[in-house]
Design a protein around this motif. Structure first.
Motif, PDB file in Angstrom:
ATOM      1  N   LYS A 120      -4.119  -0.428   1.660  1.00  0.00           N
ATOM      2  CA  LYS A 120      -4.657  -1.745   1.985  1.00  0.00           C
ATOM      3  C   LYS A 120      -4.798  -2.650   0.771  1.00  0.00           C
ATOM      4  N   ASP A 121      -4.886  -2.059  -0.434  1.00  0.00           N
ATOM      5  CA  ASP A 121      -4.969  -2.908  -1.629  1.00  0.00           C
ATOM      6  C   ASP A 121      -3.637  -3.558  -1.963  1.00  0.00           C
ATOM      7  N   MET A 122      -2.575  -3.172  -1.254  1.00  0.00           N
ATOM      8  CA  MET A 122      -1.217  -3.703  -1.422  1.00  0.00           C
ATOM      9  C   MET A 122      -0.682  -3.497  -2.832  1.00  0.00           C
ATOM     10  N   ARG A 123      -1.208  -2.453  -3.514  1.00  0.00           N
ATOM     11  CA  ARG A 123      -0.685  -2.112  -4.838  1.00  0.00           C
ATOM     12  C   ARG A 123      -0.421  -0.612  -4.976  1.00  0.00           C
ATOM     13  N   THR A 124      -1.166   0.199  -4.220  1.00  0.00           N
ATOM     14  CA  THR A 124      -1.103   1.644  -4.385  1.00  0.00           C
ATOM     15  C   THR A 124      -0.209   2.257  -3.314  1.00  0.00           C
ATOM     16  N   LEU A 125       0.776   3.066  -3.732  1.00  0.00           N
ATOM     17  CA  LEU A 125       1.629   3.760  -2.778  1.00  0.00           C
ATOM     18  C   LEU A 125       0.822   4.812  -2.024  1.00  0.00           C
ATOM     19  N   ASP A 126       1.010   4.847  -0.718  1.00  0.00           N
ATOM     20  CA  ASP A 126       0.300   5.817   0.111  1.00  0.00           C
ATOM     21  C   ASP A 126       1.023   7.163   0.056  1.00  0.00           C
ATOM     22  N   ALA A 127       0.293   8.212  -0.290  1.00  0.00           N
ATOM     23  CA  ALA A 127       0.908   9.524  -0.519  1.00  0.00           C
ATOM     24  C   ALA A 127       1.583  10.067   0.737  1.00  0.00           C
ATOM     25  N   ASP A 128       0.951   9.924   1.911  1.00  0.00           N
ATOM     26  CA  ASP A 128       1.534  10.465   3.129  1.00  0.00           C
ATOM     27  C   ASP A 128       2.810   9.723   3.528  1.00  0.00           C
ATOM     28  N   MET A 129       2.772   8.393   3.451  1.00  0.00           N
ATOM     29  CA  MET A 129       3.970   7.614   3.787  1.00  0.00           C
ATOM     30  C   MET A 129       5.093   7.908   2.800  1.00  0.00           C
ATOM     31  N   LEU A 130       4.757   8.053   1.531  1.00  0.00           N
ATOM     32  CA  LEU A 130       5.773   8.326   0.525  1.00  0.00           C
ATOM     33  C   LEU A 130       6.413   9.684   0.759  1.00  0.00           C
ATOM     34  N   GLU A 131       5.612  10.674   1.164  1.00  0.00           N
ATOM     35  CA  GLU A 131       6.163  12.006   1.438  1.00  0.00           C
ATOM     36  C   GLU A 131       7.155  11.963   2.583  1.00  0.00           C
ATOM     37  N   ARG A 132       6.850  11.183   3.623  1.00  0.00           N
ATOM     38  CA  ARG A 132       7.770  11.097   4.761  1.00  0.00           C
ATOM     39  C   ARG A 132       9.032  10.314   4.387  1.00  0.00           C
TER      40      ARG A 132
END
Length: 849
Positions: A120-132
């Motif tokens: 939501k901060d629009m700067r940090t990559l989300d770990a779960d989405m990145l894994e998929r």
């Protein structure tokens, strides 16, 4: 026996009956199907992707190792970039089956999870989405499918305040020069590209299955300035651009005296009045005329002193639907003119002032937007038209979307005036103003050129600097592309590894709010055979010679009746032009509902049976090279000064046709931005390879013919007769719109005399069940796109082969491409196959023994 023969005859007649007006029938291609049959091209992909090394440039094209590679791809967007593992495996296998060998990962940055990779901060990559995402890219790699990673598409950088309407969408243009935004782009690039994919073992900078890294989608400083997106720019953005402008000037000129000498001062006495005082309330040849379009309602009144009152009572559908103008004006290029008037409104208004052609193509000679307040104010503008015109007009427009009252007094337009540096503009003080696109024509030609050159240099520095950051700082080994040449000049993009273009035939138009699903329309006409070559000329005449050229977004929008032409036309003429990549936008399922069985609005493809079925023929035409490449050009590139003057004088990103090249040349031979001016080419136009013919007269329009050794086809209007494509006769017998796409693709074998196997694709109208048009011209369905399942028409057609019927068998194929029902083949020396609505399919298989 007689009854049986009658039944068989009736069945045959039903299957061959013309489809004009016939009922559409359900036809849904399973989203997860990779059946091993004639329609499966997975073997065409070398597996895994990147096994022979990175995609590289070999001269002006793309190679893997020593082999040339062409890409046929799709876009995956928003949350669909990160499916679960099981879905990723199925999607990868299905894409390979349709001949797809690259996926463009797009809009990954535009929304927070679950519709994008960022938190939501629009700067940090989300770990779960990145894994998929990692798993999906690995699954594609296993199927021989490369990836194109997009770094900035739709993210609105957090922490920056806009300036209201019209702040450019996604900060286009601003993020080309504003350092804090550029650093935020680099932060995202570091986080994504230096991340190691656990399923491949490689960081993305080191991943050979990543063919391309794209810096910033549909973005360019020059383009955004030219369309007026930066005219109302606020601080700190305006101040930053002002500082860069002053630094550029100081590096070029010693002092204000040198600047003034270089730019000159154009001052001419005011001449005779050009405007007529009378108002023609109902419209006329002279004086002020009120123009109302699209349901707009307004009244124009004139007082005894000549002042005008415009009462706007009801809005139209677009800003130009209410406007005042005076015609019968003549303007000379670069001649100063001075417009002055006094005005007020009952509420703040923004109006568009325009000197423009009073005839097609209605080009602007000068334009400026101004704000009218509630108190009387005097307005005065000196300008020099970008080109002359003897049949021109002065327009006060931009009023079509509002209501209220506008009063105007003492309007005057006279030749003469002052152009050049304004009072208080000094190089030493750093006060030489930056110019909005609507202020350019108030300056001398020399000043205009310097300003456009400054923007050119600033934009060029952004793209080359970011490429250097990716390659040098991050060590990225995939090829780099910047943005698209309809948004940034081709010579600027030609400094990067790969040059890219986007085009849509009849993209939906939103006259009110952008992407308002209740207020849009398309033209709903075909492109095949059109004089001027449509989107194909738009793309081809912007190609930068000497660099690989790809098209990462292409489509003919749903719910058009003519969607089936999109990929075959682009693939055939892309091969003729020797392009290196073609991507359909988009694959679909933005919400992850892959099994919906329906087309998702305008651009969904995975559930569009006509679009997906056309991939097979497109892969043969483009990837396999069934269409031979036309002879290349060796014309010199236009000088950069030509581009600067074109950008100075027009509102379009330059292409060769704007400099005089005939658009239909793109149908005959290889073209580019270097193609010289020349006479128009009348239809029909035959390619210099002899394999493509554009613009053959048909029953209700024109047709394109494909005639190569392994691919034959008719795209467009029914001809009313058979076409002999070097021994293969093709005839469209009937279709709902007297229009269709009939393609014969040799999948196995050397030629159509056999032995071999042929895929027949018969593509016509497609839509969702219950789709409902809202107007007679069928230009909009609003939000009434319907529901599952998709339904299609069955074209009636005849195919004759130069072999005996005894050597040929044929089948109607089901939704998976498997043989469903055998079709009788007739004829003796020439095998004849007749297809139609009764077979309830889009594709057929022919086997030649």
């Amino acid at each position: 026996m007689k009854t049986l023969l009658q039944a068989l005859l009736l069945s045959a007649l039903l299957c061959m009956a013309p489809a004009r007006g016939a009922e559409l029938f359900p036809f849904v291609l399973p989203w997860d199907d990779a059946s091993a049959n004639l329609t499966n091209l997975a073997a065409w992909n070398a597996k895994p992707a990147g096994k022979s090394g990175f995609v590289t440039r070999c001269g002006s094209h793309l190679c893997v190792g020593s082999e040339r590679i062409r890409f046929l791809g799709v876009n995956i967007v928003f949350g669909s970039v990160a499916p679960d593992h099981a879905t990723a495996d199925k999607l990868a296998a299905r894409m390979a089956r349709f001949g797809i060998n690259i996926v463009r990962f797009h809009h990954m940055d535009s929304s927070p999870v679950p519709r994008g990779l960022l938190q939501k901060d629009m700067r940090t990559l989300d770990a779960d989405m990145l894994e998929r995402l990692d798993y999906f890219i690995a699954a594609l790699k296993r199927e021989g499918i490369y990836s194109n990673l997009n770094l900035h598409v739709g993210r609105k950088y957090p922490g920056f305040k806009d300036w209201g309407e019209p702040t450019p969408k996604y900060w286009k243009g601003v993020d080309n020069f504003f350092p804090p935004m550029i650093e935020m782009q680099r932060e995202f690039a570091r986080d994504l590209l230096l991340h190691r994919n656990p399923y491949t073992g490689n960081r993305y900078v080191d991943e050979p299955a990543v063919a391309l890294i794209e810096i910033n989608n549909e973005n360019g400083l020059l383009r955004e300035w030219r369309v007026g997106g930066l005219n109302d720019m606020s601080e700190p953005y305006r101040g930053e651009l002002q500082q860069q402008w002053q630094r550029w000037l100081r590096a070029r000129y010693k002092d204000s005296a040198a600047l003034r000498a270089a730019w000159g001062l154009r001052e001419e006495p005011l001449g005779a009045e050009m405007l007529a005082g009378a108002a023609n309330v109902k419209g006329g040849e002279s004086g002020w005329n009120l123009q109302l379009v699209g349901g707009a309602q307004a009244a124009l009144a004139q007082a005894a002193d000549g002042s005008l009152t415009l009462a706007m009572q009801a809005p139209g559908k677009e800003s130009w639907h209410t406007q005042l103008h005076q015609s019968r004006l003549a303007f000379k290029a670069d001649q100063p003119y001075t417009l002055s008037f006094r005005a007020r409104a009952d509420r703040p208004l923004k109006i568009a002032l325009q000197a423009m052609q009073a005839h097609a193509p209605w080009q602007h000679l000068w334009a400026q937007s101004i704000e009218i307040g509630t108190g009387w104010r005097d307005y005065r503008f000196s300008f020099a038209p970008s080109q002359g015109d003897e049949m021109a007009r002065l327009t006060l427009g931009g009023l079509g979307l509002g209501t209220g009252q506008l009063q105007i007094q003492s309007a005057s337009l006279r030749p003469g005036g002052v152009l050049g540096l304004q009072a208080g503009e000094l190089l030493e003080a750093g006060t030489v103003a930056i110019l909005g696109s609507d202020e350019l024509m108030s300056r001398t030609r020399e000043q205009q050129r310097d300003w456009v050159q400054f923007l050119w240099d600033a934009e060029s520095a952004y793209w080359t600097g970011f490429q250097r950051f990716l390659k040098t700082d991050l060590g990225a080994r995939p090829l780099i592309l910047g943005t698209q040449v309809s948004y940034s000049p081709a010579p600027i993009q030609g400094q990067l590894d790969v040059v890219d273009g986007h085009a849509y035939w009849q993209h939906p138009n939103f006259p009110g709010k952008p992407w308002d699903i209740d207020n849009w329309k398309i033209a709903n006409t075909p492109m095949a055979g059109l004089d001027g070559a449509g989107t194909l000329a738009d793309l081809a005449l912007r190609r930068y010679p000497g660099k690989p050229f790809i098209v990462t977004e292409y489509n003919h929008s749903n719910p058009s009746h003519y969607q089936g032409e999109a990929l075959p036309l682009a693939a055939a003429y892309g091969a003729l032009q020797d392009w290196d990549g073609l991507f359909l936008y988009s694959y679909g399922a933005h919400d992850g509902k892959w099994d919906s069985g329906m087309i998702d609005r305008f651009f969904d493809s995975h559930a569009n049976p006509v679009k997906m079925a056309s991939f097979i023929a497109a892969a043969a035409l483009f990837r396999r090279g069934d269409i031979a490449t036309a002879r290349p050009e060796n014309d010199p590139l236009p000088a950069q000064s030509v581009w600067i003057d074109s950008l100075r004088a027009t509102y379009k990103m330059p292409a060769a046709d704007l400099l005089g090249a005939p658009r239909n040349a793109s149908l005959a031979r290889q073209v580019s931005i270097a193609t010289p001016a020349g006479p128009a080419l009348p239809l029909p136009v035959k390619s210099d390879t002899g394999e493509l013919l554009w613009g053959v007269d048909g029953v209700q329009g024109k047709t394109v013919v494909i005639d190569s050794p392994r691919s034959k086809g008719l795209i467009g209007a029914r001809l009313g007769k058979a076409y002999d494509a070097n021994g293969i006769e093709l005839e469209l017998l009937g279709a709902r719109n007297d229009w269709g796409v009939l393609l014969a693709t040799l999948i196995e074998g050397r030629d159509f005399t056999g032995p071999g196997r042929v895929l027949i694709s018969a593509l016509g109208q497609v839509e969702n069940t219950g789709q409902r048009w809202l107007d007679e011209k069928k230009t909009t369905v609003g939000r009434n796109f319907g529901s599952a399942p998709t339904v299609v028409e069955g074209l009636a057609a005849r195919v004759r082969l130069p072999v005996a019927a005894s050597r040929v068998r044929a089948w109607a194929l089901d939704e998976r491409g498997n043989r469903r029902e055998e079709i009788r083949v007739t004829g003796r020396e020439r095998a004849t196959l007749e297809i139609g609505e009764g077979w309830r399919t889009l594709w057929y298989e022919i086997e030649i023994k």
